[in-house]
Design an enzyme around this catalytic site. Structure first.
Site, PDB file in Angstrom:
ATOM      1  N   ASP A  91      45.464  45.037  41.782  1.00 35.29           N
ATOM      2  CA  ASP A  91      45.227  44.014  42.797  1.00 35.29           C
ATOM      3  C   ASP A  91      45.004  42.679  42.114  1.00 35.29           C
ATOM      4  OD1 ASP A  91      45.401  45.115  45.314  1.00 35.29           O
ATOM      5  OD2 ASP A  91      43.373  45.907  45.279  1.00 35.29           O
TER       6      ASP A  91
ATOM      7  N   ASP B 146      40.270  48.853  45.995  1.00 35.33           N
ATOM      8  CA  ASP B 146      38.888  48.636  46.418  1.00 35.33           C
ATOM      9  C   ASP B 146      38.634  48.993  47.881  1.00 35.33           C
ATOM     10  OD1 ASP B 146      40.270  46.623  47.678  1.00 35.33           O
ATOM     11  OD2 ASP B 146      39.281  44.971  46.635  1.00 35.33           O
TER      12      ASP B 146
ATOM     13  N   ASP C 296      42.983  52.328  50.228  1.00 33.55           N
ATOM     14  CA  ASP C 296      43.510  52.503  48.868  1.00 33.55           C
ATOM     15  C   ASP C 296      43.277  53.918  48.347  1.00 33.55           C
ATOM     16  OD1 ASP C 296      44.364  49.877  48.662  1.00 33.55           O
ATOM     17  OD2 ASP C 296      42.465  49.171  47.845  1.00 33.55           O
TER      18      ASP C 296
END
Length: 848
Positions: free
Chosen positions: A301, A588, A592
């Site tokens: 990310d 996070d 996910d």
């Protein structure tokens, strides 16, 4: 205290402390560690130790008290080392469990407070949002679109809607919405605790590497037993006594097989995991340690890993103009200033700030003595909006009290928007506020009122400049009307940035040098993704979007991904795995979790991530820094390399001993080594020096080499060939030493004993990991271990009782010097080959 008596302020700090003392921590009681006698019995069940015990019984029956004494010493020392290693590994893993403990948000003294889940007590007011793991059994008394996954308890895969009449159970996961509940049952009294109590006696499974090495040990044992049997039969043919040959064969089998290998591997993995924790990477699943060394792709990310994770709302736009914010982080100190040439109207700015303060579930944590920095509680983006409101002289708490929320449609990653409904002071109509991604909000259906075309252009410009953009809109609704999220009036845009971490570009470059590719995955716009990619050195011409993946585009066609939904991360991970890569992925959010589980290494954020992401991951970054993943990969490579180094060292020595016993009789040495001498050498070389090899630091070049293939066998990549020539060379110098001493009329068996042991210890030092160029060589654990083993190897020559016990004789000074000169030959050969290989590598690098 009952539910009706519960204060909305929650417990006070003193009440919570008393409850914790009364009810104990909110944890499942750990199984009692095995007793010392049980640990000893487990060690004594090892097949190699059982062989030694059988040999001890045999020698006792034959009244061979010399060999019996040596065998018993070896059994006691091996068992002691095994027990100590097991205890150290358990302590290291227990420390990791404490570091990886989950957290919960409770209301204490009227404030939202983040605490360890173990500190939750009955009657605590617990605040939950999507992605949290429920810390205790709760009675829900406030719920907004609340939904929980109870599959861990019921096996039912469909999430369950929860309302104020329902309970939530410890260990379940909040999949949508938010809620507040009163803690009813904690620890072993909770629903999860009762189930866990049934499972508490189960021991952890061996890791894949441990299973592969156990299989290797079985193969080596069969080979060693076969060769030892050949040695015994050859001795019998030469007329040697059967009991002596049986004890010799057993001793040789024990020496040839590195029976300390499982203990060394367990300790190396556990200590390695503990070292990672000291570098802010908490390993939740031990197999992750060994897998890290093979990672070829890191999918990350943007927010919080490549960036600082401190969201800052830098500027806002309304149809009247711009305002710029000053200040740092989440500290409310600062102000909001109109842009000089295009100032925003104060009334429109205040309306926009009101909207983002109300359509918001976050909070700001005050600085404390332990942590003197303002922190976000909840979503960092929403916390940045609260900070912006403060800087614009809008107090979120005052507005939340004046505009109580009556309903909400929470944000989720599919809708990319959030809507809240509020009463207004002195008015009957309802204020409806929506915020979300510009492409969702700025449409004719959702926000038809306002200069939408102009707003889209501004949003695109901000996005291309690297900002994350939120569009905000509102409307007034009659009290009895249907709750709708459309027909809104544009309030404005807010530009949010997350500054890059200072080391982001360096980390990406380090991955490149290590042969590891980086995938930048973000839910932001393509312009933002490209801007960040260019700044950190991920040069990829095309951006793959979520829409492209929906249209069937191959995810392996690019390294920069934008507008990606969390469930599409699973597609990206799967595609790269199908292409033969070992993928580590950061995440996070609650959505996910599937991709974190699918990835070979799931990496969760310890600060800004959701609890469910942390529970699904193999590795938790306590600092949310991608540079920590680099350090963890280096540690994984170090551990795997050290295990292979130990195998080379131990198997080379075992091979040398077998060759000496097989070839020696052909050179006229009826029994080249006595059983006691073999066992003494094995005890010294496979003991502490073997463990010390597992603790060696990483090679300075380890992150400049490509990752190992996941299909590579433990003895692959030329390791068994290196074992073969090293063991053969040790055997040759041993037999040369014995032949020379025999030719000169000296004690050739003592010479063989000394050279064989010293040569193995010399190999251990030659395999010592090189230090950084230009740094002074400092003693390490391996140096100390080898020095101690060397002293014990030589000591029996000068201590009469030990000399008699092992059947040794005194050597002259000349013989001793010859022994030392021959013993260093294998070590010098290893160093010479490594130096030559290094030169060839440097030449290839220079040529490129």
């Amino acid at each position: 205290m009952t539910l009706q008596q519960t204060s909305p302020r929650g417990l006070s700090t003193d009440q919570a402390a008393l409850a914790l003392a009364e009810h104990g921590p909110n944890t499942i009681p750990a199984p009692r560690p095995p007793s010392a006698w049980r640990r000893v019995l487990v060690q004594l069940r090892d097949p190699m130790i059982l062989l030694l015990i059988a040999a001890a019984v045999l020698t006792a029956g034959l009244r061979d008290f010399t060999d019996l004494a040596v065998i018993l010493v070896v059994v006691v020392l091996n068992t002691t080392v095994g027990v100590v290693q097991e205890i150290r590994a358990e302590h290291a893993l227990a420390a990791l469990s404490r570091l990886a403990a989950p957290h919960a948000t409770v209301r204490r003294d009227g404030r939202a407070t983040l605490i360890a889940s173990a500190e939750v007590v009955p009657n605590d007011v617990v605040l939950l949002q999507a992605g949290d793991v429920v810390p205790a059994d709760l009675q829900v008394f406030d719920a907004a679109q609340l939904q929980a996954d109870e599959s861990t308890l019921t096996g039912e895969s469909v999430p369950v809607e929860k309302d104020t009449a329902d309970q939530l159970y410890a260990g379940t996961v909040v999949t949508r919405g938010r809620g507040t509940g009163l803690a009813l049952r904690t620890g072993s009294n909770s629903a999860l605790g009762k189930i866990a109590a049934l499972l508490s006696g189960q021991r952890p499974r061996a890791t894949p590497l441990q299973r592969r090495l156990a299989s290797l040990s079985r193969v080596l044992s069969i080979v060693a037993v076969s060769l030892s049997a050949i040695v015994a039969v050859a001795g019998l043919i030469r007329g040697l006594p059967l009991p002596d040959m049986v004890v010799t064969a057993v001793s040789l089998t024990v020496a040839a097989v590195p029976e300390s290998l499982p203990a060394v591997v367990t300790l190396a993995l556990a200590i390695g995991a503990h070292r990672m924790a000291q570098r802010a990477a908490v390993v939740r699943k031990l197999p992750a340690v060994e897998t890290l060394g093979a990672v070829t792709i890191v999918a990350t990310d943007k927010t919080g890993t490549l960036t600082q994770g401190i969201m800052q709302a830098d500027r806002l736009w309304t149809e009247c103009g711009w305002s710029i914010a000053t200040g740092t982080g989440y500290d409310p100190a600062g102000d909001l200033r109109p842009l000089a040439d295009r100032p925003a109207d104060r009334a429109t700015v205040r309306r926009l700030l009101r909207d983002v303060a109300l359509c918001n579930d976050a909070a700001l944590r005050l600085p404390t003595d332990d942590d003197p920095v303002w922190r976000a509680i909840g979503d960092p983006t929403e916390a940045a909006l609260l900070t912006l409101a403060h800087r614009g002289a809008v107090d979120p708490d005052e507005y939340r009290a004046a505009y109580p929320r009556t309903h909400e449609v929470p944000f989720d990653s599919t809708r990319k928007r959030m809507t809240t409904f509020h009463e207004q002071p002195g008015r009957d109509d309802i204020l409806v506020i929506g915020k979300g991604a510009p492409e969702v909000m700025l449409t004719p259906d959702v926000t038809p009122y306002g200069d939408i075309t102009r707003a889209k252009g501004v949003a695109a410009e901000l996005s291309e400049a690297g900002y994350r953009v939120l569009a905000v809109a509102d409307k007034l609704m009659s009290p009895g009307g249907p709750r709708t999220e459309d027909q809104l009036h544009l309030a404005g845009l807010i530009a949010i940035t997350d500054p890059l971490r200072h080391n982001a570009a360096d980390v990406v470059a380090a991955f490149g040098r290590a042969g590891i590719g980086l995938l930048l995955i973000t839910g932001d716009a393509p312009g933002t993704a490209l801007a960040v990619a260019d700044r950190i050195g991920v040069h990829d011409g095309d951006v793959v979007t979520g829409a492209d993946i929906d249209d069937g585009k191959d995810p392996t066609s690019g390294h920069v991904f934008a507008r990606i939904r969390p469930e599409q991360k699973l597609d990206i991970v799967s595609a790269w795995q199908d292409a033969g890569h070992v993928v580590a992925m950061t995440g996070d959010g609650v959505n996910d979790a599937p991709a974190l589980r699918r990835a070979d290494i799931g990496v969760a954020m310890g600060q800004g991530g959701t609890e469910v992401a942390r529970q699904a991951a193999d590795l938790v970054l306590t600092d949310d820094d991608l540079g920590t993943v680099e350090a963890a990969i280096e540690e994984g490579r170090r551990i795997y390399t050290n295990i292979r180094t130990f195998l080379r060292y131990a198997l080379s020595g075992g091979l040398a001993e077998v060759l000496v016993m097989l070839v020696g009789p052909l050179l006229g040495f009826a029994v080249p080594l006595l059983p006691a001498q073999i066992l003494w050498i094995n005890m010294l070389t496979h003991g502490v020096p073997g463990v010390a090899i597992g603790a060696e630091p990483a090679d300075p070049e380890t992150m400049r080499q490509p990752p190992r293939s996941p299909q590579e066998q433990v003895l692959g990549a030329g390791l068994w060939q290196r074992i073969a020539w090293t063991g053969t060379l040790i055997a040759i110098v041993t037999l040369v030493a014995a032949s020379w001493t025999h030719h000169t009329g000296g004690p050739w068996q003592t010479m063989a004993y000394l050279v064989l042991g010293l040569a193995q210890l010399g190999v251990a030092l030659a395999l010592r990991r090189p230090g950084l160029p230009g740094t002074r060589r400092r003693p390490r654990f391996l140096d100390t271990a080898v020095a101690g083993a060397l002293l014990l190897q030589v000591l029996p020559l000068f201590v009469t009782p030990l000399r008699n016990l092992l059947g040794l004789q005194l050597l002259s000074a000349q013989q001793f010097l010859v022994a030392l000169g021959l013993a260093v030959v294998p070590a010098l050969a290893i160093i010479a080959r490594r130096t030559a290989a290094g030169r060839r590598h440097d030449q290839r690098t220079a040529a490129r």
